[in-house]
Design an enzyme around this catalytic site. Sequence first.
Site, short mmCIF file in Angstrom:
data_model
loop_
_atom_site.label_atom_id
_atom_site.label_comp_id
_atom_site.label_asym_id
_atom_site.label_seq_id
_atom_site.Cartn_x
_atom_site.Cartn_y
_atom_site.Cartn_z
N CYS A 37 0.85 -1.18 0.00
CA CYS A 37 0.00 0.00 0.00
C CYS A 37 0.90 1.24 0.00
O CYS A 37 2.05 1.18 0.42
CB CYS A 37 -0.83 -0.04 1.28
SG CYS A 37 -1.77 1.43 1.64
N THR A 39 0.79 3.52 2.01
CA THR A 39 1.20 3.75 3.41
C THR A 39 2.45 2.94 3.74
O THR A 39 3.33 3.42 4.45
CB THR A 39 0.04 3.35 4.36
OG1 THR A 39 -1.12 4.05 3.94
CG2 THR A 39 0.35 3.68 5.80
N HIS A 42 5.28 4.81 2.46
CA HIS A 42 5.60 5.93 3.37
C HIS A 42 6.42 5.43 4.57
O HIS A 42 7.36 6.08 5.01
CB HIS A 42 4.33 6.59 3.91
CG HIS A 42 3.62 7.45 2.91
ND1 HIS A 42 4.27 8.32 2.09
CD2 HIS A 42 2.31 7.57 2.61
CE1 HIS A 42 3.40 8.94 1.32
NE2 HIS A 42 2.21 8.50 1.61
N HIS A 60 -1.00 -4.74 5.51
CA HIS A 60 -2.40 -4.88 5.94
C HIS A 60 -3.34 -5.25 4.79
O HIS A 60 -4.52 -5.41 5.00
CB HIS A 60 -2.88 -3.58 6.60
CG HIS A 60 -2.75 -2.39 5.70
ND1 HIS A 60 -1.63 -1.61 5.66
CD2 HIS A 60 -3.58 -1.89 4.78
CE1 HIS A 60 -1.78 -0.67 4.76
NE2 HIS A 60 -2.96 -0.81 4.19
N GLU A 61 -2.81 -5.36 3.56
CA GLU A 61 -3.66 -5.73 2.42
C GLU A 61 -3.35 -7.19 2.10
O GLU A 61 -2.33 -7.48 1.50
CB GLU A 61 -3.33 -4.86 1.20
CG GLU A 61 -3.50 -3.38 1.45
CD GLU A 61 -3.28 -2.54 0.19
OE1 GLU A 61 -2.99 -3.08 -0.88
OE2 GLU A 61 -3.42 -1.30 0.32
N CYS A 103 -13.07 5.38 15.39
CA CYS A 103 -13.11 5.72 16.82
C CYS A 103 -11.79 6.40 17.22
O CYS A 103 -10.75 6.18 16.58
CB CYS A 103 -13.41 4.50 17.67
SG CYS A 103 -12.15 3.23 17.72
#
Length: 338
Positions: A37, A39, A42, A60-61, A103
Amino acid sequence: MIATQYKGNKNFAVIDKKIEEPKDDEVRIKVAYSGVCGTDVHIYHGMMDKRVSIPQTIGHEMSGVIDVVGKNVTNFKAGEKVVVRPLDDRKVKPSDKGFNHICEDLKFIGIDSPGSMQQYWNVPAFVLHKLKPETDLKLAALIEPLSVATHDVRRSGLVKGETAVVLGGGPIGMLVAMVAKEVGAQVIISEVNPTRIKMAKDLGFDAVNPTEVDLVAYVKSKTEDKRADVVFEVAGVQPALDIMCEVAGIRGRILMVAIHGDKKPVDLFKFFWKELSLIGARVYEKEDYEKSIELITENKLPFEAMITDVQPLSKIQQVFENIDKNPSGMKVLMDCSL
Ligand SMILES: NC(=O)c1ccc[n+]([C@@H]2O[C@H](COP(=O)([O-])OP(=O)(O)OC[C@H]3O[C@@H](n4cnc5c(N)ncnc54)[C@H](O)[C@@H]3O)[C@@H](O)[C@H]2O)c1
Ligand SMILES: [Zn+2]
């Protein structure tokens, strides 16, 4: 097993790690594919060193198969194909108003805690979504970024017959465009990278370069002067912020998908004049994952074209170095069996 670790300063290590037993509420996943990703790039560039505790396994993918379930896990079993919705919302409070996915104390798994760029991954069972036995695990690694797109389009309220302009045809913008087209909207992609423009056109999209074509005049010519009903800002640059209020028509909705790390000027007069709405969109909710799983399982859209490279996990260092050298590629997957 092989696990990878971001070590800081554009460096990854590939280590031999003991396979751990899952805790009572966890499952152990045999990771099939893990996508890279923006991210993650980065992180590799050291831009998130304050947030990522080094050394850290990121990612996370992903897609995978359940290997072992913890003793309190009753709704999943070994052998099932799954994807992870990497949001740890265990610290949700009443003041979050039920919006668990954004949240206040949300932790992102794969950034704030260990991620999927390893062969086996232990995660709490509540982050899992089950796939059908026939779901292609390579395409399934796109479910996380696709869910960003299904969330954005749902938040926009886009309906059949409307016109959507997507500013930025990177992986996220392209997936937004696909989902918007599936809804039945007319879609125009604005992109500056010639390789990505060509890819968008090859996929049947109306794609233009705003540095060569007057985008506002172009959108007007395609909408009987009405301009766009929905604008997705997925480029993350000032020129996109400048043009988003121009291409939006009366009562247009602008979706802020891009992450702007600093304050940028926006022409607020246009919001008053045309009664525009600005809508934020961050990650995804359960129903966005369910919609994406359906789209991927039915292989309804040209998802295969999104995967521009597949490399063994053990080559992680070269994978990230190559992404820096070739920023025009779309999604690079790492095969976690190798
Ligand atoms: N909201 C969320 O939860 C969420 C999730 C994932 C990614 N994002 C953000 O979405 C954005 C897009 O992600 P990506 O992975 O596709 O990134 P990307 O950098 O690959 O894509 C951005 C695209 O915009 C293009 N572009 C640059 N200048 C432009 C201009 N003036 N007009 C039109 N296009 C222009 C670039 O050529 C590039 O193809 C990023 O800001 C990312 O951080 C947000
Ligand atoms: Zn991501």
